[in-house]
Design an enzyme around this catalytic site. Sequence first.
Site, PDB file in Angstrom:
ATOM      1  N   GLY A   1       0.783  -1.239   0.000  1.00 24.58           N
ATOM      2  CA  GLY A   1       0.000   0.000   0.000  1.00 24.58           C
ATOM      3  C   GLY A   1       0.810   1.281   0.000  1.00 24.58           C
ATOM      4  O   GLY A   1       0.383   2.292  -0.553  1.00 24.58           O
TER       5      GLY A   1
ATOM      6  N   ASP B   1      -5.271   2.516  10.733  1.00 24.36           N
ATOM      7  CA  ASP B   1      -6.687   2.268  10.962  1.00 24.36           C
ATOM      8  C   ASP B   1      -6.853   1.919  12.443  1.00 24.36           C
ATOM      9  O   ASP B   1      -6.889   2.798  13.291  1.00 24.36           O
ATOM     10  CB  ASP B   1      -7.096   1.145   9.997  1.00 24.36           C
TER      11      ASP B   1
ATOM     12  N   VAL C   1     -11.308   3.301   1.931  1.00 26.25           N
ATOM     13  CA  VAL C   1     -10.813   4.048   0.768  1.00 26.25           C
ATOM     14  C   VAL C   1      -9.836   3.210  -0.065  1.00 26.25           C
ATOM     15  O   VAL C   1      -9.162   2.316   0.456  1.00 26.25           O
ATOM     16  CB  VAL C   1     -10.134   5.372   1.194  1.00 26.25           C
TER      17      VAL C   1
END
Length: 176
Positions: free
Chosen positions: A42, A101, A151
């Site tokens: 990511g 997160d 997202v």
Amino acid sequence: MKKGLKVLLSKEQIEERVKELAAAISRDYQGKKVLLIGVLKGAVIFLSDLCRQLEIESQIDFMAVSSYGSSTASSGVVRILKDLDEEIEGRDVLLVEDIVDTGLTLKYLKENLQARRPRSLKIATLLDKPERRKVDIEPDYCGFRIPNEFVVGYGLDYNEEYRYLADICILLEFAQ
Ligand code: IMP
Ligand code: MG
């Protein structure tokens, strides 16, 4: 734009913010060479944009981890799939993440890297979802605080899809 996606952060907004983060990091690490550790996959796009905006020297290494559990929720159990190529003892290390997160992945990584005795260890994340935090961990550099939405884009995926998007988009399937 693809159906089912809504732009949350445009590529222009991201570019602008990455420049600001790079300026802050360059100031803080003035005269030092920073080792950027990207968390695969990511963080790849953020890291590659960030390192080119830094006004200081940097080196790059990567780790890959997987958290057990479903693809949209973190379980907190982290497994190292790919470790660093080099030792980090005595180095100024900046861990580069796409998103924080629950914070469980980051907490694990931070403790794991700290045990290798870097000279300094800080965390840069492009995105932060503070509402979802389960453990007490704060990034040192944060691009954007975002609401509790799933997202994708700019490196972030859903089931390995959408990483290539230039904007960061809310996946409406999971919209809160
Ligand atoms: P944490 O351990 O819950 O902080 O999870 C962090 C990891 O979960 C991130 O590095 C991402 O891979 C993934 N993740 C969390 N939220 C999102 C999201 O909104 N989109 C894509 N991936 C996410
Ligand atoms: Mg990640």
